[in-house]
Each structure stands twice: as structure tokens, then as C-alpha cells.
Motif scaffolding. Sequence first.
Motif, PDB file in Angstrom:
ATOM      1  N   GLN A  29      19.700 -33.846 -27.655  1.00  0.00           N
ATOM      2  CA  GLN A  29      20.519 -32.766 -27.838  1.00  0.00           C
ATOM      3  C   GLN A  29      20.671 -31.853 -26.641  1.00  0.00           C
ATOM      4  O   GLN A  29      22.095 -31.774 -26.070  1.00  0.00           O
ATOM      5  CB  GLN A  29      20.127 -32.101 -28.950  1.00  0.00           C
ATOM      6  CG  GLN A  29      21.168 -31.206 -29.601  1.00  0.00           C
ATOM      7  CD  GLN A  29      21.638 -30.059 -28.995  1.00  0.00           C
ATOM      8  OE1 GLN A  29      20.953 -29.505 -28.112  1.00  0.00           O
ATOM      9  NE2 GLN A  29      23.088 -29.842 -28.956  1.00  0.00           N
ATOM     10  N   GLU A 118      23.354 -30.897 -35.416  1.00  0.00           N
ATOM     11  CA  GLU A 118      24.258 -30.235 -35.005  1.00  0.00           C
ATOM     12  C   GLU A 118      25.447 -29.770 -36.261  1.00  0.00           C
ATOM     13  O   GLU A 118      26.203 -28.940 -35.658  1.00  0.00           O
ATOM     14  CB  GLU A 118      24.915 -30.833 -33.664  1.00  0.00           C
ATOM     15  CG  GLU A 118      24.098 -31.242 -32.666  1.00  0.00           C
ATOM     16  CD  GLU A 118      24.792 -31.984 -31.437  1.00  0.00           C
ATOM     17  OE1 GLU A 118      24.429 -32.104 -30.434  1.00  0.00           O
ATOM     18  OE2 GLU A 118      25.859 -32.817 -31.943  1.00  0.00           O
ATOM     19  N   GLY A 119      25.227 -30.238 -37.222  1.00  0.00           N
ATOM     20  CA  GLY A 119      26.270 -29.854 -38.269  1.00  0.00           C
ATOM     21  C   GLY A 119      27.430 -30.847 -38.502  1.00  0.00           C
ATOM     22  O   GLY A 119      28.361 -30.269 -39.150  1.00  0.00           O
ATOM     23  N   SER A 288      17.089 -31.955 -33.086  1.00  0.00           N
ATOM     24  CA  SER A 288      18.461 -31.607 -32.693  1.00  0.00           C
ATOM     25  C   SER A 288      18.690 -30.168 -33.172  1.00  0.00           C
ATOM     26  O   SER A 288      19.470 -29.557 -32.586  1.00  0.00           O
ATOM     27  CB  SER A 288      19.366 -32.904 -33.132  1.00  0.00           C
ATOM     28  OG  SER A 288      20.790 -32.470 -32.810  1.00  0.00           O
ATOM     29  N   ALA A 289      18.604 -30.078 -34.435  1.00  0.00           N
ATOM     30  CA  ALA A 289      18.819 -28.826 -35.015  1.00  0.00           C
ATOM     31  C   ALA A 289      18.361 -27.532 -34.557  1.00  0.00           C
ATOM     32  O   ALA A 289      19.081 -26.674 -34.301  1.00  0.00           O
ATOM     33  CB  ALA A 289      18.540 -29.079 -36.677  1.00  0.00           C
ATOM     34  N   ALA A 292      20.248 -27.198 -31.067  1.00  0.00           N
ATOM     35  CA  ALA A 292      21.694 -26.761 -31.381  1.00  0.00           C
ATOM     36  C   ALA A 292      21.872 -25.350 -31.872  1.00  0.00           C
ATOM     37  O   ALA A 292      22.641 -24.637 -31.322  1.00  0.00           O
ATOM     38  CB  ALA A 292      22.178 -27.493 -32.339  1.00  0.00           C
ATOM     39  N   LEU A 293      20.689 -24.750 -32.636  1.00  0.00           N
ATOM     40  CA  LEU A 293      20.789 -23.342 -33.154  1.00  0.00           C
ATOM     41  C   LEU A 293      20.376 -22.615 -31.916  1.00  0.00           C
ATOM     42  O   LEU A 293      21.157 -21.405 -32.000  1.00  0.00           O
ATOM     43  CB  LEU A 293      19.808 -23.146 -34.290  1.00  0.00           C
ATOM     44  CG  LEU A 293      20.323 -23.792 -35.717  1.00  0.00           C
ATOM     45  CD1 LEU A 293      19.026 -23.992 -36.582  1.00  0.00           C
ATOM     46  CD2 LEU A 293      21.397 -23.104 -36.138  1.00  0.00           C
ATOM     47  N   PHE A 298      25.536 -25.394 -32.884  1.00  0.00           N
ATOM     48  CA  PHE A 298      25.432 -25.708 -34.058  1.00  0.00           C
ATOM     49  C   PHE A 298      27.163 -25.403 -34.746  1.00  0.00           C
ATOM     50  O   PHE A 298      27.405 -24.238 -34.761  1.00  0.00           O
ATOM     51  CB  PHE A 298      24.699 -25.281 -35.023  1.00  0.00           C
ATOM     52  CG  PHE A 298      24.516 -25.707 -36.316  1.00  0.00           C
ATOM     53  CD1 PHE A 298      23.683 -26.987 -36.920  1.00  0.00           C
ATOM     54  CD2 PHE A 298      25.449 -24.994 -37.469  1.00  0.00           C
ATOM     55  CE1 PHE A 298      23.661 -27.359 -37.993  1.00  0.00           C
ATOM     56  CE2 PHE A 298      25.590 -25.756 -38.815  1.00  0.00           C
ATOM     57  CZ  PHE A 298      24.455 -26.642 -39.085  1.00  0.00           C
ATOM     58  N   ARG A 299      27.636 -26.260 -35.227  1.00  0.00           N
ATOM     59  CA  ARG A 299      29.017 -25.996 -35.810  1.00  0.00           C
ATOM     60  C   ARG A 299      29.176 -27.192 -37.011  1.00  0.00           C
ATOM     61  O   ARG A 299      28.978 -28.388 -36.772  1.00  0.00           O
ATOM     62  CB  ARG A 299      30.311 -25.761 -34.973  1.00  0.00           C
ATOM     63  CG  ARG A 299      30.644 -26.892 -34.115  1.00  0.00           C
ATOM     64  CD  ARG A 299      31.685 -26.810 -33.448  1.00  0.00           C
ATOM     65  NE  ARG A 299      32.396 -27.956 -32.687  1.00  0.00           N
ATOM     66  CZ  ARG A 299      31.994 -28.758 -31.669  1.00  0.00           C
ATOM     67  NH1 ARG A 299      30.821 -28.421 -30.928  1.00  0.00           N
ATOM     68  NH2 ARG A 299      32.403 -29.667 -31.195  1.00  0.00           N
ATOM     69  N   TRP A 300      29.940 -26.702 -38.285  1.00  0.00           N
ATOM     70  CA  TRP A 300      30.235 -27.925 -38.920  1.00  0.00           C
ATOM     71  C   TRP A 300      31.562 -28.699 -38.617  1.00  0.00           C
ATOM     72  O   TRP A 300      32.373 -27.831 -37.986  1.00  0.00           O
ATOM     73  CB  TRP A 300      30.686 -27.003 -40.382  1.00  0.00           C
ATOM     74  CG  TRP A 300      29.511 -26.333 -40.986  1.00  0.00           C
ATOM     75  CD1 TRP A 300      29.455 -25.148 -41.162  1.00  0.00           C
ATOM     76  CD2 TRP A 300      28.326 -27.024 -41.476  1.00  0.00           C
ATOM     77  NE1 TRP A 300      28.131 -24.699 -41.856  1.00  0.00           N
ATOM     78  CE2 TRP A 300      27.328 -25.848 -42.037  1.00  0.00           C
ATOM     79  CE3 TRP A 300      27.780 -28.243 -41.623  1.00  0.00           C
ATOM     80  CZ2 TRP A 300      26.350 -25.938 -42.497  1.00  0.00           C
ATOM     81  CZ3 TRP A 300      26.709 -28.289 -42.290  1.00  0.00           C
ATOM     82  CH2 TRP A 300      25.766 -27.271 -42.685  1.00  0.00           C
TER      83      TRP A 300
END
Length: 371
Positions: A29, A118-119, A288-289, A292-293, A298-300
Amino acid sequence: MPSVSVSAIHATVLWGTFVLSLLFGAIMQRTRFCTMGSVSDIVNMGSWLRMRMWVLAIATATAGFNLLAASGQIDAAQTIYTTSRVLWLSALVGGVLFGFGMVLASGCGSKTLVRIGEGNLKAVVVFLMIAVFAYITLRGLTAEVRVHVLDRVAVQLSGPQDLPAIVSRLTGLPLARLQLAFGLGVSLLLGGWALSAREFRTANNLVAGFGLGAIIVGVWFLSGKLGFLAEDPQTLQAAYIGTQNNKMESLSFVAPLAYTLFWFMMYSDASNVLTLGIVSVFGVIAGSAIMALLGRHFRWEGFRGVEDTANHLVGGALMGIGGVTALGCTIGQGMSGVSTLSVTSWIAFLSIVGGAVLGVKYQAWRVERTM
């Protein structure tokens, strides 16, 4: 050996794998490592930078695996990649299907897990498609074609198919010496090429190449050394604790996705236990989360339309079928497999790259036709 010791070994393998796969997901990531993107960059822009990241990771993994084997820490013959049957047709067909599919689905199996962290909701759908079609190809309808058609077209050798073992049988030279020579020789050749470009030698690229390759080696050590029992107290036979097929394993992201889905579906079944592959899926998503955070990435994200949805559905299905048929993905064959210097693995790796080239050219043709 008391059963409690087996439980402790099992826990060591799984927790160790989770930590290493978490680092794997975090590095992917953070560095934007992407095997599909590396092929796309070459075809569309003529840039080999991301391919050099992949090749450096292969070089690192190859050196590490063969050093472990040469020193007697692991048995190189005890993997699914180094059996005596060279499944060249399965590797060729499965590799092309996987490579083409990963372009349609915007990334391979590992990239799908990173995108979930990453969402990306599209990646969740791809995950499910890979898992379902991988399981069908392991034990369902397409398994019939794989086993009774493709796998039957093979070259039977008198021993393991990794390059050091083949040369050892032909020349009579000590296997350990050849593992050291070939492992370091191939690693220096590939690594030297990857590092030869000055613009490649950045912290980001070096972390990706050396870091991801070293993690592959770490999982080999976990499953092949720490997880090995010369005599399982339950079966009285040699066993690799925590693996799916009682073979030494490293990271791969096709069949483990199928086993992860099955684990969720059959959670209450006492015989349904966690394995190295399942834990690695959780680890990559978590790594990865976290990155990303921390990096505020992180985004949907969802599908853009019908064609985008169809591409991801078909791409996921092709990866599930192709990945199982070829015995691995861009990580399972493209790093773990090729690190063993297996003939089948190198055929699968090159076929995946070839399938990805076809996929990128197909997408370019689609864009031109639409315009």
C-alpha cells in the motif's frame, strides 16, 4: 511430542504469518507496488520502473530460499512447485487467464486485498469472484477440465523440477552447492538488472523490492523450518503444521481466498481450522488498512457503471480459474514459486506477464473503439 507442542507450533506459524503478511500489505500500500501496473507501465508508457520492483523482489526471494535450502534449514523438494511433474500446459493456460483477468479486475489477488483495505468496494466483489471460481476449479466443474485435460499434459521427471535438483541429477554435483550457486547467481543477475537504473534506486522502490522479497523468505522459514515436525504425534508422519496441503508454503493469493471464504461459511465446523493461507489474507488487508488510514488514503469507492462491473466480475472469475490452474498468482508463482527455481513456476510467471500484456492491449483497443 505432546499435543500441546503441536498447538504451540501451529500458533507460532499462524501468528508469524499474520505479522509478516501485515507487513506485506503495508509495504504494498505504501509503495504502490502493483504487478499489473508494472506490465501496464511497460506497454503504455515504456516505463520499466515498477517491473524492476517486482524483479528485485524475485531476486531477494530467490537468494533467501536457496540459502535456506543450501544450509539445510528447509527441504526445497517439499513444496507444490518442485514436484517431479512439470505441468507446462496448466501453467501456460492458467497463467494467461490470470494475467488477462487481473487487468480487467484492476489488479491481481494481492492487490485486491490491498484495495479492500483502502475501502474499495469493487475489490470486495473481485475477492468473492476469485474465491468462488478458485474453489470451483479446486473441486468443482472446472476442476474436471484442469485435472483430466490440462494437468495430464505434463513432463514427468525422475525427481524434483527445481533447477539445482535437475542439474544435480545430471552431473552428480552436490545439491546444496548447486542451490547456493544457482540461488545467488540468478539473484545477482536479476537484482543487478533491477538496480542498474539510477532512477530506480529510491527508498520507495528499494523497500518494495527488498522488503517484499524478504517477507516471502520469512514465510518459507516459518512453514518449512519452525512449522516442520519430523513425526506428528497424531499421524506418526512428517508434517508441516498450519499449511493447507501438508507442504511447505509461502504467500499466494488465489486458493487462500477460496479457503478464506469457506472458513467463514463453515465457521462452526470444528474441523474447519485456520491455515497459513487464510491468515495471510487477513494480514494483507489489515496492513493495507492501517497504512491507508495513517496516510489518509482510505476512501469508499464503487463501480462506475455496467461495463466497469462486468470487467471486474469477469476478471475475478478468470483469476480464480487461472490462478488455481497455474498453481499460483503474481505472488504465489511470481515470487514464491519462482524463488524455488521451479520450471513450472517460471512458465507460469512468464505466461501471467503475457496474459497481462494481452489484457492491457485489449483495454486500449476497447478505449479506441469507444472513442
